[in-house]
Design an enzyme around this catalytic site. Structure first.
Site, PDB file in Angstrom:
ATOM      1  N   HIS A  31       0.821  -1.226   0.000  1.00  0.00           N
ATOM      2  CA  HIS A  31       0.000   0.000   0.000  1.00  0.00           C
ATOM      3  C   HIS A  31       0.857   1.280   0.000  1.00  0.00           C
ATOM      4  CE1 HIS A  31      -3.428  -2.542   0.762  1.00  0.00           C
ATOM      5  NE2 HIS A  31      -3.033  -2.877   1.966  1.00  0.00           N
ATOM      6  N   ASP A  50      -2.650 -11.272  -0.823  1.00  0.00           N
ATOM      7  CA  ASP A  50      -3.165 -10.588   0.382  1.00  0.00           C
ATOM      8  C   ASP A  50      -4.639 -10.256   0.112  1.00  0.00           C
ATOM      9  OD1 ASP A  50      -1.832  -8.721   2.837  1.00  0.00           O
ATOM     10  OD2 ASP A  50      -3.731  -7.975   2.029  1.00  0.00           O
ATOM     11  N   ASP A  69      -3.970 -12.638   5.301  1.00  0.00           N
ATOM     12  CA  ASP A  69      -5.142 -12.126   6.005  1.00  0.00           C
ATOM     13  C   ASP A  69      -6.471 -12.531   5.360  1.00  0.00           C
ATOM     14  OD1 ASP A  69      -4.436 -10.538   3.887  1.00  0.00           O
ATOM     15  OD2 ASP A  69      -4.216  -8.689   5.052  1.00  0.00           O
TER      16      ASP A  69
END
Ligand SMILES: [Zn+2]
Length: 345
Positions: free
Chosen positions: A125, A162, A249
């Protein structure tokens, strides 16, 4: 089979975003305990070296790098509402990029078949001039740029499993046809990017592949989708290097991004990518740790990945399972990307 490398350094624990922050040093502490206990005889540990300023500037603006350096020695700085940093975060962040570059160097020298960078802070990110989503520097972004610049690579596949969309990786390579970015993520969560029709632009048109997945996604769904889509990309596009934004995650126990995946799913994803890449002249594989916030789920998932990489858990055959949700996702992706004539047609 070449050995498996593993980037590990206790200085990554020096990034301390606060006692209740999910991206805690305990994540790596637990993973290092796992590798020391179960894998130390079957992997080669590699110490990272710090990235150079020139390397960081392949992605980040000089002003942003200066901003990160200005946090040195300060107990607490808030770079973004979700990204607080501590006195030595700058060091861990430089080393996280440096760890990935060290792994790349070793892979390019043919020393490893794959290398897993157990680093933090994560990176997918981190924009050129802004921190966010717990990320400071774009670890894999710098790695891909450096691979193009230094080794002249023309086909780098980034697989981002992810559960959050890697908005900054997408941004960095949106106009680039030497990097194909593939992300499976849940679109309703941070950073709310990654829609189907974000295909890339100009020369990069068709080289950005977003796969928004449902929250109800199961192991069989993801196996089906990766087998059909990532398998096709690797067979048709023949990447010279595969980078994996390895967040864990999507696991069913994760507090931030759970779907219905178990730790076994990650073993299968690794197994598939390894097998696909074997067929594509053994393109080296570099994994870099991204998310994954339930310690048990994180450790169990990384264990599955490492068991596959080190042979212990290598299964012979990829399951041929097909699911309804998987079929729909595959059909939509092939339909939307077929027109670009890169991998889906
Ligand atoms: Zn994530």
């Amino acid at each position: 089979m070449l050995p498996i490398g593993l980037i590990k350094d206790t200085r990554y624990m020096e990034h301390r975003p606060g006692l209740v922050h999910p991206e805690s040093p305990n994540r790596l502490r637990s993973l290092y305990r796992l590798v020391d206990k179960e894998f130390k005889d079957v992997v080669t540990f590699v110490e990272p070296q710090s990235a150079t300023l020139e390397q960081l500037e392949l992605v980040h603006t000089p002003q942003y790098i200066k901003q990160i350096m200005s946090t040195a020695g300060k107990e607490f700085t808030n770079l973004a509402p979700d990204t607080p940093v501590s006195a030595n975060t700058y060091l861990a962040a430089w080393l996280a990029v440096g760890g990935c570059l060290k792994a790349l160097e070793a892979l390019m020298e043919g020393r490893f078949r794959a290398c897993f960078c157990l680093v933090r802070p994560p990176g997918h990110h981190a924009l050129t001039d802004r921190a966010g989503g717990f990320c400071i520097f774009n670890n894999l972004g710098v790695t891909a740029k450096y691979a193009i610049e230094t080794y002249g690579l023309k086909r780098i596949l980034i697989v981002d499993w992810d559960i959050h969309h890697g908005n900054a990786l997408q941004d960095l390579f949106y106009g680039e046809n030497r990097v194909l970015y593939f992300s499976s993520h849940y679109r309703g969560w941070y950073p709310h990017t990654g829609d189907w029709d974000e295909f890339g632009e100009s020369e990069g048109l068709g080289y950005n592949v977003n796969l928004p997945v449902p929250k109800e996604m199961t192991d069989n769904d993801i196996i089906h989708v990766y087998r059909e889509l990532v398998g096709r990309i690797v067979r048709r596009w023949k990447p010279e290097l595969i980078l994996i934004a390895a967040g864990f995650d999507a696991h069913e126990k994760d507090p931030l991004g759970r779907t219905r995946l178990s730790e076994n799913a990650y073993g299968w994803l690794m197994q598939m990518i390894l097998q696909f890449s074997d067929a594509a002249k053994s393109a080296p594989i570099l994994l870099s740790l991204e998310g994954g916030y339930d310690l048990w789920a994180l450790v169990s998932s990384v264990r599955e990945v490492l068991r596959v990489l080190t042979f212990e858990g290598r299964r012979n055959r990829i399951p041929t399972v097909k699911t309804k949700a998987g079929s729909e996702l595959v059909a939509k992706a092939l339909h939307l990307h077929g027109k670009f004539g890169i991998w889906a047609s």
